[in-house]
Design an enzyme around this catalytic site. Structure first.
Site: not given
Ligand SMILES: Cc1cc2nc3c(=O)[nH]c(=O)nc-3n(C[C@H](O)[C@H](O)[C@H](O)COP(=O)(O)OP(=O)(O)OC[C@H]3O[C@@H](n4cnc5c(N)ncnc54)[C@H](O)[C@@H]3O)c2cc1C
Length: 382
Positions: A245, A271
């Site tokens: 995990e 941008r």
């Protein structure tokens, strides 16, 4: 000179390609709506099962494929993360924490009934360790299971359980013996068992598409045959499960950072401010360079530990280090990404807004940063 050893081979690339196509076809068109709805259709488990995705890493005899091939599993997990929703990945993937103990240690008749159904996506598996009284101190868990003939009578509660509302099979940590780590066992508890109820779906900061719930056991009678592993040996099973995990969470953090970096790079080129793309400002250029560097280091370290794990080496300390390093890195990169996107980075319509929120759980779930540091320092003899 020895040949350079790659982590991935052409068979892993095939896994990657097929999962990527699945994500593009079955998840990306709807993921924004599912995030807003805080749920995704149960049918997706069936589709992922039919596409063979849920079975990756599990024994063929139980309906899986690529057993023991950790890098096939890694390739699949990384591509799933390209859907941009940690919640969906955690929900669809809850079998990867619930099922391994069943595969390894359940009675054969239980294993052979449960595992193929979950790998086909017909049933959902969850892992229930955390309790309202605490999650870090696993050895102190309080949910009690008392042997009564051919059943256990289970009483107590669990919380923050991923896939908690709609799972069918719960791998539940219970106390069958004395206080401390030596009195813990794992039981497979099935939805519908009298005395077992599921609470509400909890509201969260991120991982919105996943369901997270409380579970209540009130004198719930569970057949003794549903014991996973030997009685009072559950702590070792839980700790073994945590290793994979934690690797999965480190990989998730690296992929979260990867997506945030890609979005930032794209925006830095597009941008314009003060007459030029913002990526031409040295401060932004260098920030992107540092983000890319940190991510490369984190990913390389994580893969290296996975390779050692695949070779059967014990990497208890290193997996904890990988999780902490990867989540530190993703904390930094998701934060920087929001900054680079400016106001847009704060808007629901931008992917980095979700990455920033989803990322926050990664240094908490599967063992907190502090718990990882406890493990690392213990391994250092402190
Ligand atoms: C979205 C989500 C999904 C989850 N899914 C699951 C799931 O599927 N199954 C499951 O069983 N659990 C699940 N969890 C629970 C998760 O594993 C726990 O939240 C986590 O282990 C921490 O436990 P806790 O929240 O009780 O915090 P606590 O254990 O109460 O810790 C609180 C704080 O104290 C710190 N602390 C504790 N002990 C020490 C120490 N010895 N030294 C220093 N600091 C310490 C912690 O690091 C933390 O900062 C999930 C949680 C979330 C939020």
């Amino acid at each position: 000179m020895p040949a350079f050893q790659e982590y991935f081979d052409p068979s892993h690339q095939m896994v990657r390609d097929s999962v990527r196509r699945f994500v593009e076809r079955e998840i990306l068109p709807d993921i924004n709506a599912w995030e807003e709805a805080e749920s995704f259709p149960r049918e997706l488990y069936l589709k992922a099962g039919a596409a063979g995705i849920l079975g990756i890493g599990y024994p063929e005899a139980l309906g899986g494929s690529h057993e023991g091939d950790l890098f096939a599993k890694i390739a699949a997990s990384e591509e799933l993360m390209r859907c941009g929703s940690g919640g969906l990945v955690a929900g669809l993937g809850s079998l990867d924490i619930g099922l391994p103990p069943v595969v390894k240690w359940a009675r054969p008749e239980v294993r052979d009934r449960v595992v193929p159904q979950v790998l086909r996506g017909e049933k959902i598996s969850a892992l229930a360790v955390t309790e309202p009284g605490g999650g870090s101190d696993v050895a102190n868990l309080q949910t009690r299971a008392v042997r009564d003939g051919d059943h256990y009578r289970v009483s107590g509660s669990k919380t923050f359980i991923t896939s908690g509302v709609r799972a069918d099979y719960y791998t539940v940590a219970v106390r069958t013996g004395a206080p401390g780590f030596g009195g813990i066992s794992l039981l497979l508890i099935e939805k519908g068992t009298p005395g077992f109820t599921v609470g509400r779906q909890l509201k969260k900061m991120g991982w919105l598409a996943s369901d997270t719930a409380e579970l209540f056991f009130d004198d719930c009678r569970v057949p003794v045959g549903n014991l996973i592993g030997a009685q009072n040996m559950g702590f070792a099973c839980i700790m073994g499960n945590f290793q994979s995990e934690r690797l999965a969470l480190a990989l998730m953090a690296n992929m979260t950072a990867q997506l945030a970096l890609e979005e930032s790079l794209k925006w830095a080129k597009e941008r314009q401010a003060f007459g030029k793309p913002i990526g031409k400002f040295q401060v932004i250029k260098h920030r992107l360079a540092e983000m890319a560097t940190a991510l490369e280091v984190s990913r390389e370290f994580t893969y290296r530990q996975a390779a050692k794990m695949a070779a059967g080496q014990s990497v208890i300390k290193e997996i904890s280090m990988a999780k902490n390093f990867a989540t530190d890195t993703s904390d930094r990169i998701t934060n920087e990404a929001v900054q680079i996107l400016g106001g847009l980075g704060y808007m629901r319509e931008s992917l980095v807004e979700r990455l920033y929120r989803d990322n926050r759980i990664l240094s908490i779930g599967g063992g907190t940063r502090e718990v990882m540091n406890e493990i690392i320092s213990k391994q250092m003899g402190l």
